[in-house]
Scaffold this active site. Structure first.
Site, short mmCIF file in Angstrom:
data_model
loop_
_atom_site.label_atom_id
_atom_site.label_comp_id
_atom_site.label_asym_id
_atom_site.label_seq_id
_atom_site.Cartn_x
_atom_site.Cartn_y
_atom_site.Cartn_z
N CYS A 72 0.89 -1.18 0.00
CA CYS A 72 0.00 0.00 0.00
C CYS A 72 0.92 1.22 0.00
O CYS A 72 2.06 1.14 0.44
CB CYS A 72 -0.87 -0.06 1.26
SG CYS A 72 -1.73 1.46 1.69
N HIS A 73 0.40 2.36 -0.47
CA HIS A 73 1.30 3.51 -0.55
C HIS A 73 1.83 3.94 0.81
O HIS A 73 2.92 4.50 0.91
CB HIS A 73 0.64 4.69 -1.29
CG HIS A 73 1.63 5.42 -2.14
ND1 HIS A 73 1.41 5.78 -3.43
CD2 HIS A 73 2.89 5.80 -1.85
CE1 HIS A 73 2.49 6.39 -3.91
NE2 HIS A 73 3.40 6.41 -2.96
N THR A 74 1.10 3.65 1.88
CA THR A 74 1.57 4.03 3.22
C THR A 74 2.91 3.35 3.55
O THR A 74 3.78 3.95 4.18
CB THR A 74 0.49 3.69 4.27
OG1 THR A 74 -0.77 4.20 3.81
CG2 THR A 74 0.80 4.32 5.61
N HIS A 94 1.45 -4.02 5.85
CA HIS A 94 0.26 -4.03 6.70
C HIS A 94 -0.98 -4.53 5.98
O HIS A 94 -2.04 -4.62 6.57
CB HIS A 94 0.01 -2.63 7.26
CG HIS A 94 -0.30 -1.62 6.21
ND1 HIS A 94 0.67 -1.05 5.42
CD2 HIS A 94 -1.47 -1.08 5.81
CE1 HIS A 94 0.11 -0.21 4.57
NE2 HIS A 94 -1.19 -0.22 4.77
N GLU A 95 -0.83 -4.87 4.68
CA GLU A 95 -2.00 -5.39 3.96
C GLU A 95 -1.70 -6.86 3.70
O GLU A 95 -0.80 -7.18 2.93
CB GLU A 95 -2.15 -4.60 2.65
CG GLU A 95 -3.53 -4.64 2.06
CD GLU A 95 -3.67 -3.71 0.86
OE1 GLU A 95 -3.96 -2.51 1.04
OE2 GLU A 95 -3.48 -4.18 -0.27
N CYS A 124 -10.08 -3.06 20.77
CA CYS A 124 -9.92 -3.77 22.04
C CYS A 124 -11.27 -4.28 22.53
O CYS A 124 -11.35 -5.22 23.32
CB CYS A 124 -9.26 -2.88 23.09
SG CYS A 124 -10.36 -1.65 23.82
N CYS A 127 -12.97 -0.05 25.15
CA CYS A 127 -12.83 1.39 25.41
C CYS A 127 -14.05 2.16 24.89
O CYS A 127 -14.94 1.59 24.25
CB CYS A 127 -11.55 1.90 24.75
SG CYS A 127 -11.65 1.96 22.96
N CYS A 130 -14.46 1.80 21.12
CA CYS A 130 -14.96 0.50 20.68
C CYS A 130 -16.44 0.35 21.02
O CYS A 130 -17.18 -0.31 20.30
CB CYS A 130 -14.13 -0.62 21.30
SG CYS A 130 -12.48 -0.73 20.57
N CYS A 138 -9.95 3.09 18.43
CA CYS A 138 -9.71 2.42 19.72
C CYS A 138 -8.61 3.12 20.53
O CYS A 138 -7.55 3.44 20.01
CB CYS A 138 -9.31 0.96 19.43
SG CYS A 138 -8.81 0.04 20.89
N ARG A 142 -5.40 2.08 18.38
CA ARG A 142 -5.53 2.90 17.17
C ARG A 142 -4.17 3.03 16.47
O ARG A 142 -3.12 2.85 17.09
CB ARG A 142 -6.07 4.28 17.51
CG ARG A 142 -5.10 5.13 18.29
CD ARG A 142 -5.58 6.55 18.39
NE ARG A 142 -6.86 6.65 19.11
CZ ARG A 142 -7.46 7.81 19.37
NH1 ARG A 142 -6.93 8.94 18.98
NH2 ARG A 142 -8.60 7.84 20.04
N CYS A 202 -6.46 -3.57 4.05
CA CYS A 202 -6.27 -2.12 4.15
C CYS A 202 -6.98 -1.39 3.02
O CYS A 202 -8.09 -0.91 3.19
CB CYS A 202 -4.80 -1.71 4.20
SG CYS A 202 -4.62 0.09 4.18
N ARG A 397 -2.68 -2.97 -7.09
CA ARG A 397 -2.17 -3.80 -6.01
C ARG A 397 -1.33 -4.92 -6.59
O ARG A 397 -1.70 -5.54 -7.59
CB ARG A 397 -3.33 -4.38 -5.18
CG ARG A 397 -3.87 -3.39 -4.16
CD ARG A 397 -2.80 -2.97 -3.16
NE ARG A 397 -3.26 -2.10 -2.11
CZ ARG A 397 -3.12 -0.77 -2.08
NH1 ARG A 397 -2.57 -0.13 -3.10
NH2 ARG A 397 -3.52 -0.07 -1.04
#
Ligand SMILES: NC(=O)c1ccc[n+]([C@@H]2O[C@H](COP(=O)([O-])OP(=O)(O)OC[C@H]3O[C@@H](n4cnc5c(N)ncnc54)[C@H](O)[C@@H]3O)[C@@H](O)[C@H]2O)c1
Ligand SMILES: *[C@@H]1O[C@H](CO)[C@@H](O)[C@H](O)[C@H]1NC(C)=O
Ligand SMILES: [Zn+2]
Ligand SMILES: [Zn+2]
Length: 404
Positions: A72-74, A94-95, A124, A127, A130, A138, A142, A202, A397
């Site tokens: 992903c670009h992030t 992360h994906e 979680c 909280c 959530c 969260c 988060r 993601c 992707r």
């Protein structure tokens, strides 16, 4: 008696299986696993495939075997570390999709063998966020882009020769095995093909959710999408599903126009073709502005345009792109007084554990197509090619297969 024999058979089988697994790699729970990971050692330098050690999961953590991951670009922003804080050595990614290998103390909702998608933000379950229907931010889990350690003990689970390697977004999926907080893991349909649904972990969920959950266009409305990468095209798909009458795609790359048609984009605008600011061009096309806009570029100028191009009185703009850490958003306050709304979202406001299994079901029921977002495939050893494809703008992707 029969029951006794049967139970013994199972015990022997389980023992043999365990021995076999142990002989191949060290994948017994509670032990350190040695496996391959693509480590980002320096900003902007190719990732290096290395053998790393992955510690067992601690309290409320799970260790996952990653089967497929995508870029992903992030990931690229934090690898370049131009507009973001540098933190190296780090395992990005992360994906992804994978299988639970082992669980730490206190984990009851996941067990070894479960098919899962790790998510960069968590739930979680306890909280205020959530418990709120409106939030996925969260308190405990988060997104935190600067944290490179696990929250239980403030340490990493990755190391090489005793030296720590930092985590990324709590997921670090560019590794054959990774340790993730159990609240950042969505358990999905065991029949779902991970080489496809990994992109729902993601980008695709983010774009679709940004439109459906945050911009919320009504049937017949006009929607502008800034940036036609995978996230923007998923936002366009969301607009199509919502019954938008016009979907105006904006991108600096003219070649994205053709591709965008497959995703329901009805008109294409390239800012390079105009002398006027793009918000004025869009206002002229739409009798004063679009009803909704979704920004998926990460460019702060595009963010401002996305806000200023919505119609006064009712227009809503949603920011999705990740800006550089020092970027500032500037607009005239009168734009708000004139009853325009600006919003932003992480992960399309989906709660990872509660909502993502349902998004996967949409794919299983063929209400959502993910194949059209997948333009490239590479084996893990060629992961740097996936970076090239994204940097050149060639890919939406690129699926990275861990065992190839
Ligand atoms: N908020 C979230 O939860 C979340 C989640 C995932 C990704 N993101 C962000 O979403 C953005 C898009 O991700 P992606 O993977 O689709 O990236 P991508 O690189 O595939 O797509 C970005 C597109 O934007 C275009 N673009 C860039 N600057 C532009 C400008 N000024 N005007 C018009 N078009 C422009 C590019 O040509 C490209 O087609 C990134 O910033 C990423 O970090 C945010
Ligand atoms: C523009 O998009 C096309 C098609 O997606 C891609 O092949 C090309 O590399 C992109 N160019 C740039 C400069 O991003
Ligand atoms: Zn992402
Ligand atoms: Zn929470």
């Amino acid at each position: 008696m029969a029951k006794y024999v049967l139970e013994n058979c199972f015990a022997v089988l389980a023992f043999l299986l365990a021995m076999k697994t142990k002989a191949r790699t060290t994948t017994m729970s509670g032990e350190v696993i040695r496996c391959k990971a693509a480590v980002a050692r320096e900003a902007g330098k190719p990732l290096v495939i290395e053998e790393v050690e992955v510690a067992p999961p601690q309290k409320m953590e799970v260790r996952l075997k990653i089967l497929f991951t995508s870029l992903c670009h992030t990931d690229v922003y934090f690898w370049e570390a131009k507009g973001q804080n540098p933190l190296f050595p780090r395992i990005l990614g992360h994906e992804a999709g994978g299988i639970v290998e082992s669980v730490g103390e206190g984990v009851t909702e996941l067990k070894p063998g479960d098919k899962v998608l790790p998510v960069f933000t968590g739930e979680c379950g306890e909280c205020r966020h959530c418990k709120s229907e409106d939030s996925n931010m969260c308190d405990l889990l988060r997104i935190n882009t600067d944290r490179g350690v696990m929250i239980n003990d403030g340490k990493t689970r990755f190391s090489k020769d005793g030296q720590p390697i930092y985590h990324f977004l709590g997921t670090s999926t560019f590794s054959e095995y990774t340790v993730v907080h159990s609240g950042c893991v969505a358990k999905i349909n065991p029949d779902a093909p991970l080489d496809k649904v990994c992109v729902l972990s993601c980008g695709i969920s983010t774009g679709m959710g940004a439109t459906l959950n945050v911009a919320k266009p009504k049937k017949g409305m006009s929607v502008a999408i800034f940036g036609l990468g995978a996230v923007g095209l998923a936002a366009a798909e969301g607009a199509r599903i919502a019954g938008a009458s016009r979907i105006i795609g904006i991108d600096l790359n003219a070649s994205r126009a053709n591709e965008a048609k497959k995703f329901g984009v009805t008109e294409f605008v390239n800012p390079k073709d105009h002398d006027k600011p793009i918000q004025e061009v869009i206002a002229a096309m739409t009798d004063g502005g679009v009803d909704r806009s979704v920004e998926c570029t990460g460019n702060v100028k595009a963010m401002i345009s996305a806000f200023e191009c919505v119609h006064d009185g009712w227009g809503v703009a949603v920011l999705v792109g990740v800006p550089n850490k020092d970027d500032e958003f500037k607009t005239l306050p009168i734009n708000f007084l004139n009853e325009r709304t600006l919003k932003g979202t992480f992960f399309g406001n989906y709660k990872p554990r509660t909502d993502i299994p349902g998004v996967v079901e949409k794919y299983m029921k063929k209400e959502l197509e993910v194949e059209k977002f997948i333009t490239h495939h590479v084996g893990f050893s060629e992961i740097n090619k996936a970076f090239d494809y994204m940097l050149k703008g060639e890919s939406l992707r690129c699926i990275i297969q861990m065992d190839a």
